[in-house]
Design a protein around this motif. Structure first.
Motif, PDB file in Angstrom:
ATOM      1  N   UNK A 104      42.614  35.669  52.041  1.00 38.02           N
ATOM      2  CA  UNK A 104      41.685  34.560  52.296  1.00 38.02           C
ATOM      3  C   UNK A 104      40.978  34.104  51.018  1.00 38.02           C
ATOM      4  N   UNK A 105      41.315  34.702  49.863  1.00 32.22           N
ATOM      5  CA  UNK A 105      40.788  34.237  48.595  1.00 32.22           C
ATOM      6  C   UNK A 105      39.416  34.747  48.237  1.00 32.22           C
ATOM      7  N   UNK A 106      38.901  35.716  48.968  1.00 35.57           N
ATOM      8  CA  UNK A 106      37.578  36.247  48.641  1.00 35.57           C
ATOM      9  C   UNK A 106      37.640  37.479  47.757  1.00 35.57           C
ATOM     10  N   UNK A 157      42.676  44.414  44.344  1.00 36.44           N
ATOM     11  CA  UNK A 157      43.738  44.988  45.180  1.00 36.44           C
ATOM     12  C   UNK A 157      44.546  46.027  44.409  1.00 36.44           C
ATOM     13  N   UNK A 158      44.876  45.717  43.155  1.00 36.67           N
ATOM     14  CA  UNK A 158      45.656  46.656  42.346  1.00 36.67           C
ATOM     15  C   UNK A 158      44.885  47.950  42.097  1.00 36.67           C
ATOM     16  N   UNK A 217      43.122  43.813  51.079  1.00 36.20           N
ATOM     17  CA  UNK A 217      44.297  42.955  51.249  1.00 36.20           C
ATOM     18  C   UNK A 217      43.975  41.728  52.103  1.00 36.20           C
ATOM     19  N   UNK A 218      43.164  41.920  53.144  1.00 38.10           N
ATOM     20  CA  UNK A 218      42.768  40.778  53.991  1.00 38.10           C
ATOM     21  C   UNK A 218      41.910  39.800  53.196  1.00 38.10           C
ATOM     22  N   UNK A 219      40.977  40.355  52.410  1.00 40.52           N
ATOM     23  CA  UNK A 219      40.137  39.486  51.597  1.00 40.52           C
ATOM     24  C   UNK A 219      40.964  38.746  50.546  1.00 40.52           C
ATOM     25  N   UNK A 220      42.034  39.430  50.026  1.00 46.17           N
ATOM     26  CA  UNK A 220      42.878  38.776  49.036  1.00 46.17           C
ATOM     27  C   UNK A 220      43.630  37.597  49.649  1.00 46.17           C
TER      28      UNK A 220
END
Length: 392
Positions: A220-222, A228-229, A215-218
């Motif tokens: 920040x776009x990485x 995530x799904x 979720x954190x990477x999502x």
């Protein structure tokens, strides 16, 4: 006139003799027809001499308390107490006690029976003239009776009762082994389910941390939305698995409480892992040795012996019976006293034989033979089923 009476007496004598002779012939024939058949041996079944695969024979005795080698069970609760508190096993123990009492009653038939009786009375009577008379009497007697087992009917009844007693004991042992196996299997399943639940919860914690990272990477776009799904679906699947395992654990715990004979509130188990369990060593045996160790087959064989003995009892009931009786008594013409008693003694022997009973005894013999054949087929089926289980 006297000559006529003498002639009638002489003419009636041959008739009485013929009747007595006919009764004697029927008496002997009824006993001869009751001759028992040759005992029927158990069926000869093709028993395998060895395993299909490689196996070694062993002569070590079978440990009836094999579960003691699993130390975790020994720490938490004793299976011996669980079996003692089980209503199923207690019910069978009462049946064993009843069968033993019946066996003892059969043995008591070989002993004579004694009866002691006493009486006292006082009589009042009045005649039509107004005179009254009184009388007293007191008596004490000891009677004995004994049935001579001429043809072995009582001995056959004892054999049948003894075989029935052995069958109930083997039946109780079968239930005991089944109960111990069920309790041990339920306990091992409970331990395994708890460990699976612990592993699933640990995996859930890891999955939640991974989901937080994704979720954190999502944000920040990485990472892509698909990553995530997928991680979220994995998290939801693991939560569903935990719910299923928790339900299984509750069901197994309730089943274990029923087997032990306790309520779920009374039963408590310590937390432990599968690593603490010590798997007992199982020594391979030949199929024939396995069959000799099975109490269910021993029970079937004991029932076959009981059926064979019942056939002998039914057939020997066609034979004559000899009853010996004796009595010794004292009587006095006094109330509650044996002063100046009159002593009497008697000894008699009675021989009786049923000539006609509507075929009741013959039908009992036919029923006993049918039950023996039925028990023989049950024994054959049990042996064949056990052989199939061993080969599988």
């Amino acid at each position: 006139m006297r000559q006529t009476e003498a002639d009638d007496h002489r003419s009636s004598t041959p008739g009485k003799t013929a009747v007595l002779l006919l009764c004697a012939v029927l008496f002997v024939l009824s006993g001869c027809l009751a001759r028992p058949p040759a005992p029927q041996e158990p069926p000869s079944l093709p028993l395998p001499k060895q395993w299909r695969g490689t196996a070694t024979t062993a002569t070590d005795p079978l440990d009836a308390d094999w579960w003691r080698t699993v130390h975790s069970v020994k720490r938490d609760w004793r299976l011996t107490r669980a079996v003692a508190d089980s209503p199923h096993f207690t019910l069978l123990l009462e049946r064993v006690i009843q069968a033993e009492i019946q066996w003892r009653n059969s043995n008591a038939s070989l002993l004579p029976s004694l009866n002691l009786s006493g009486s006292t009375s006082r009589r009042y009577s009045r005649t039509s003239g107004g005179d009254s008379t009184t009388g007293s009497a007191t008596g004490l007697s000891l009677g004995a009776s004994y049935e001579v087992d001429l043809f072995g009917r009582i001995a056959a009844e004892i054999d049948a009762a003894q075989a029935t007693f052995a069958a109930t004991r083997y039946d109780a042992e079968t239930v005991r082994l089944s109960l111990l196996t069920g309790i041990a299997a339920a306990y091992f399943q409970q331990v395994a389910t708890r460990e699976r639940l612990s592993i699933a919860r640990a995996n859930l914690d890891i999955t939640e941390r991974v989901l937080a990272i994704v979720e954190t990477r999502l944000r920040f776009g990485s990472a892509a939305q698909l990553d995530y799904d997928r991680q979220l679906a994995t998290l939801l699947g693991q939560r569903s698995t935990i719910l299923t395992l928790e339900e299984q654990s509750r069901q197994q715990f309730s089943a274990l409480a029923v087997l032990v004979g306790l309520s779920t509130a009374q039963l408590s188990l310590a937390e432990e892992s599968l690593d603490a369990l010590q798997v007992p060593v199982v020594t391979p045996y030949l199929p024939s040795e396995l069959l000799l160790r099975r109490p269910d087959l021993a029970r079937a064989e004991a029932q076959l012996d009981a059926a064979r003995a019942n056939v002998s009892v039914a057939r020997k009931a066609l034979f004559p019976t000899l009853q010996l009786t004796g009595s010794l008594g004292s009587a006095s013409a006094a109330l509650l006293s044996l002063a100046n008693p009159v002593t009497s003694a008697s000894l008699a022997a009675g021989l009786s034989q049923a000539i006609f009973d509507g075929g009741r005894r013959r039908n009992q013999v036919a029923t006993a033979n049918s039950r023996q054949r039925e028990t023989l087929e049950i024994y054959r089926k049990a042996v064949l089923t056990s052989l199939k289980e061993v080969e599988d």
